[in-house]
Every structure is written in structure tokens, then in C-alpha cells.
Motif scaffolding. Structure first.
Motif, short mmCIF file in Angstrom:
data_model
loop_
_atom_site.label_atom_id
_atom_site.label_comp_id
_atom_site.label_asym_id
_atom_site.label_seq_id
_atom_site.Cartn_x
_atom_site.Cartn_y
_atom_site.Cartn_z
N ALA A 211 -13.33 -0.61 13.86
CA ALA A 211 -13.07 0.84 13.88
C ALA A 211 -12.58 1.31 12.51
O ALA A 211 -13.00 2.37 12.01
N ALA A 212 -11.73 0.50 11.88
CA ALA A 212 -11.20 0.86 10.56
C ALA A 212 -12.36 1.02 9.56
O ALA A 212 -12.46 2.03 8.85
N LEU A 213 -13.25 0.02 9.53
CA LEU A 213 -14.40 0.09 8.61
C LEU A 213 -15.31 1.27 8.96
O LEU A 213 -15.74 2.02 8.08
N HIS A 214 -15.59 1.43 10.24
CA HIS A 214 -16.50 2.49 10.67
C HIS A 214 -16.00 3.87 10.21
O HIS A 214 -16.76 4.68 9.67
N LEU A 215 -14.71 4.11 10.39
CA LEU A 215 -14.17 5.41 9.99
C LEU A 215 -14.23 5.62 8.47
O LEU A 215 -14.48 6.73 8.01
N VAL A 216 -14.00 4.55 7.73
CA VAL A 216 -14.10 4.69 6.26
C VAL A 216 -15.53 5.09 5.89
O VAL A 216 -15.75 6.03 5.13
N TRP A 217 -16.51 4.40 6.48
CA TRP A 217 -17.91 4.74 6.15
C TRP A 217 -18.22 6.17 6.58
O TRP A 217 -18.89 6.92 5.87
N MET A 218 -17.72 6.56 7.77
CA MET A 218 -17.95 7.94 8.22
C MET A 218 -17.37 8.94 7.22
O MET A 218 -17.89 10.04 7.05
N SER A 219 -16.27 8.54 6.58
CA SER A 219 -15.59 9.49 5.69
C SER A 219 -16.23 9.57 4.31
O SER A 219 -16.00 10.53 3.58
N ILE A 220 -17.05 8.56 3.93
CA ILE A 220 -17.57 8.61 2.54
C ILE A 220 -19.10 8.59 2.43
O ILE A 220 -19.63 8.90 1.36
N LEU A 221 -19.82 8.21 3.48
CA LEU A 221 -21.28 8.05 3.33
C LEU A 221 -22.06 9.29 3.76
O LEU A 221 -21.69 9.95 4.74
N GLU A 222 -23.13 9.54 3.02
CA GLU A 222 -24.14 10.51 3.46
C GLU A 222 -25.28 9.68 4.06
O GLU A 222 -25.45 8.52 3.67
N PRO A 223 -26.08 10.27 4.94
CA PRO A 223 -27.19 9.51 5.54
C PRO A 223 -28.06 8.86 4.46
O PRO A 223 -28.43 9.51 3.49
N ALA B 207 0.84 -1.21 0.00
CA ALA B 207 0.00 0.00 0.00
C ALA B 207 0.87 1.25 0.00
O ALA B 207 2.05 1.21 0.35
N THR B 208 0.27 2.38 -0.36
CA THR B 208 0.98 3.65 -0.27
C THR B 208 0.79 4.26 1.12
O THR B 208 1.74 4.73 1.73
N HIS B 209 -0.45 4.25 1.62
CA HIS B 209 -0.72 4.80 2.95
C HIS B 209 -1.41 3.74 3.81
O HIS B 209 -2.29 3.03 3.31
N ALA B 210 -1.01 3.66 5.07
CA ALA B 210 -1.68 2.74 6.00
C ALA B 210 -1.98 3.51 7.28
O ALA B 210 -1.12 4.22 7.79
N VAL B 211 -3.21 3.38 7.75
CA VAL B 211 -3.66 4.11 8.95
C VAL B 211 -4.10 3.09 9.99
O VAL B 211 -5.04 2.32 9.76
N SER B 212 -3.41 3.06 11.13
CA SER B 212 -3.74 2.06 12.16
C SER B 212 -4.95 2.50 12.97
O SER B 212 -5.23 3.70 13.10
N ASN B 213 -5.66 1.51 13.50
CA ASN B 213 -6.86 1.75 14.30
C ASN B 213 -6.94 0.76 15.45
O ASN B 213 -6.20 -0.21 15.49
N SER B 214 -7.92 1.01 16.32
CA SER B 214 -8.06 0.16 17.50
C SER B 214 -8.69 -1.20 17.19
O SER B 214 -8.64 -2.11 18.02
N SER B 215 -9.29 -1.37 16.03
CA SER B 215 -9.84 -2.67 15.62
C SER B 215 -10.18 -2.62 14.14
O SER B 215 -10.21 -1.53 13.53
N GLY B 216 -10.49 -3.78 13.58
CA GLY B 216 -10.94 -3.81 12.19
C GLY B 216 -12.30 -3.13 12.07
O GLY B 216 -12.60 -2.49 11.06
#
Ligand SMILES: Cc1ncc(COP(=O)(O)O)c(C=O)c1O
Length: 368
Positions: A58-70, A47-56
Motif C-alpha cells: 500500500a505504501a508503494l502503491h500510494l507513492v506511485w499514485m502520487s507521482i506517476l502519469e499514465p 526521517a522528517t515525515h513518516a506516513v503509516s499504511n496498511s502494508s508495504g
């Protein structure tokens, strides 16, 4: 005779020493070890960028927070762990459950395409048990419909497709380091992306959206990994290839012994994929085998071999989703798999002799 389990975790001396060093330093929070782990992980898994998180999760949740509208819809397979879909719901989106392929057990893209609406924003293919999706087919579908791809690679450390590592596929590739996984640090997760801006946003979001001292520019959470886990991760990555090779050897032993048995059908590896064997799953056809999945499981247990059922219910059938989204439509392949699937030991702690014993015992008890 020793009991053979499904993969108890033990850390190496070096991993324990690395964790101990951090513990004795007192610098427990996210720090230089997390940065080092992100660098090492990105390098090893392409990968070019890797961002660590407290769990898998959490990783998924943050991605959805960053791209989804309600209300945005996300295509997810119904045959996976709940976090693939629950994180979509928690982030304000709606998971749209798709059926899976009866051979690879992975998302059925034809079925997924039928479910696309003008609210569909993303697709979340899961490299289930370490088997990879046909990557270019997902990319082609996403391109045609303007969808983001969030690859759930929680179970797929070390898998490759057409000779290429998976973490560099973009848009987002999410991993877990929960103790049952091919890499394990306690609790932890990682999101890989090729997009520097997206990576920066995920870094902000995992830390309350803080971009200056007590200065917050987005709505985030505390989803940071600690340096204790990252230190274990840095050390573990060094021995990762050896463990992966052991899983592959064990899978070969099982495959050779089980494929000829009528009534037992192991997961089919996607053409072009190198499976990472997080789990070795097979389906039992009782008419051909002479016993059903649960009987086979009981007989193996009596012979000292643990097995598992991943998963006993499709996500569309889970009470929590039925409550939120109402009675689901039937997804026949997923439902059939849930009743016939069985995971047998393949993990890196299994010796060659033990892998033969698992294979031999399955062959013996299946016929008894
Ligand atoms: C397919 C899949 N997605 C997501 C997760 C969530 O990872 P974690 O347990 O680290 O939160 C898991 C973990 O079991 C998983 O198997």
C-alpha cells in the motif's frame, strides 16, 4: 535436535499487552497510536515525515499514485519481490526491469542507465535482504536524468549507509512490517519523506483523498494502519536495536565460517553499508562446491535446517508481466542468481549456538 526455521514470529509480552490495551479499548481504527508510531519510527530511522499504511505494498502503491502519469516508466530491479514492480503497473506506470550486480545482488546502475528513455520518471532501488544501495550513486544518476527516487526499504529496517540511517534519504522511502521482516506488526507499511507536502498528499490518499468531512480532493483508497498494529510497532521499536545486533552477530558467525568455502559466496555488503540482515543469502557454485543449490538445500533439510529461495524467478520472467508486456529480454545475472541463490537462517530468534550449528552443518554437508 531442534529444527531451525527461517524466522517464526513471536511477539513479546509487552507487545501483546500493548495490542491488548487497544483491543479492550475498542478504538481499533487509525488513531493516536498510529500517530505515535509514525513519530517514533521517524525519530529512530532518521526521517522528517513518516506516513503509516496498511502494508508495504500500500505504501508503494500510494507513492506511485502520487507521482506517476499514465505510461510513465520506472526503473526497477528484476531481482526483488513482486510488489516493487506490480504497484507501478497498478498505478498506471510501466516497470522497466533492470539487471542486478552478481555480488551485492542489488540493482546494476549501469544497466539501469541504459534503459532510461524520455518516459522514465523514477527509479526504485531495493535495499535487498537488508543490504543498501550505494546511495550517492543512485542520487547522482537520478539528478542527471531528473528522476524521482523511491527507495524500497521493505527489507532494510536498521541498515545504514556511511553511518546514516536510510529513512531520511528522500524522495520516498517505503518500509513493510510483514511478519518475516526485521520489524513486524502483522500487516503494515510506512513511507518516509522529507517533503511535507508529499507527506500530506500520502496521508490524504491513504484515506480516500478526504480532506474534509465527506469532502474528497484527490482519488485515494483505504490504506490505513490500525491502532492495534501501531501499538505493537511502538513497543517493538524499543527492542529493535537488540534484535538488529543479534542478526548482525549471527551474520558474522555465518560469514566467518562460510567465506572460506570454495563454491559458496555470501552476498557482498556494499562498501560503506551496515547490512540489516533481513536475509542471509549465498550463491552456490556447483562446479567448485561439488553439489548444486537444490542438493545443498535438501541436505540441510535432512539435518533439520530450513532454507529459502528468494527469488526463484526474475520479475521479468513472471507470467503476469509476460502477459502484460510480452516476452522479456534476458537479464543474465538475475536469471543466474535465481538458479543459484539460497537463504539460510540469520534471524533474531537464532541463538549464537544455533548460528554456529547452521554454519557448521553447511560446511559439513557441502563437502559430503
Ligand atoms: C522488497 C519488497 N518490497 C515490497 C514488499 C511489500 O510489503 P508488504 O508485504 O508489507 O505488502 C515486500 C514484502 O515482502 C518486499 O520484500
Amino acid at each position: 535436535m531442534n529444527r531451525i526455521g527461517m524466522g517464526e514470529v513471536s511477539l513479546s509480552e509487552a507487545e501483546i499487552r500493548a495490542a491488548h490495551e487497544v483491543l479492550s479499548s475498542g478504538a481499533l481504527r487509525q488513531g493516536p497510536r498510529c500517530e505515535a508510531f509514525e513519530r517514533d519510527f521517524a525519530r529512530r530511522f532518521g526521517a522528517t515525515h513518516a506516513v503509516s499504511n496498511s502494508s508495504g505494498t500500500a505504501a508503494l502503491h500510494l507513492v506511485w499514485m502520487s507521482i506517476l502519469e499514465p505510461g510513465d516508466e520506472v526503473l526497477v530491479p528484476a531481482f526483488t519481490f513482486i510488489a516493487t514492480a506490480s504497484t507501478v503497473t497498478v498505478a498506471g506506470g510501466r516497470p522497466v526491469f533492470c539487471d542486478v550486480d552478481p555480488n551485492t545482488f542489488l540493482m546494476d546502475l549501469e544497466d539501469a542507465e541504459k534503459r532510461i528513455t524520455d518516459r522514465t520518471r523514477a527509479i526504485c532501488p531495493v535495499h535487498l535482504f537488508g543490504n543498501t544501495m550505494a546511495m550517492e550513486q543512485v542520487q547522482e544518476l537520478a539528478r542527471r536524468h531528473g528522476l524521482k527516487i523511491v527507495w524500497d526499504a521493505a527489507q532494510a529496517h536498521g541498515a545504514r549507509y556511511q553511518g546514516r540511517e536510510l529513512a531520511g534519504y528522500g524522495d520516498f522511502v517505503c518500509y513493510s512490517f510483514y511478519p518475516s521482516k526485521n520489524m513486524f506488526v502483522g500487516e503494515g507499511g510506512m513511507t518516509c519523506t522529507e517533503d511535507a507536502e508529499a507527506a500530506q498528499l500520502l496521508r490524504d490518499l491513504r484515506s480516500h483523498g478526504q480532506t474534509g468531512k465527506y469532502y474528497f480532493t484527490s482519488l485515494g483508497l483505504n490504506y490505513r494502519m490500525t491502532d492495534v498494529e501501531a501499538a505493537i510497532g511502538c513497543e517493538q521499536i524499543k527492542g529493535f536495536d537488540e534484535k538488529l545486533a543479534t542478526r548482525r552477530r549471527n551474520a558474522r558467525i555465518l560469514m566467518e565460517a562460510l567465506e572460506p568455502i570454495a563454491g559458496i559466496r555470501p552476498q557482498v555488503t556494499t562498501e560503506g553499508a551496515e547490512h540489516a540482515w533481513h536475509q542471509f543469502c549465498l550463491v552456490v557454485d556447483p562446479d567448485k562446491l561439488g553439489c548444486d543449490r537444490d542438493t545443498l538445500m535438501k541436505r540441510l533439510d535432512e539435518q533439520g535446517i530450513d532454507t529459502g529461495i528468494h527469488y526463484p524467478k526474475g520479475l521479468h520472467q513472471q507470467p503476469v508481466f509476460e502477459e502484460i508486456y510480452g516476452k522479456p529480454e534476458s537479464l543474465p545475472v538475475t536469471e543466474w542468481l535465481c538458479e543459484h541463490i539460497l537463504a539460510v537462517p540469520v534471524h533474531h530468534g537464532l541463538s549464537e549456538e544455533e548460528a554456529h550449528r547452521v554454519a557448521r552443518t553447511i560446511a559439513e554437508v557441502a563437502g559430503s
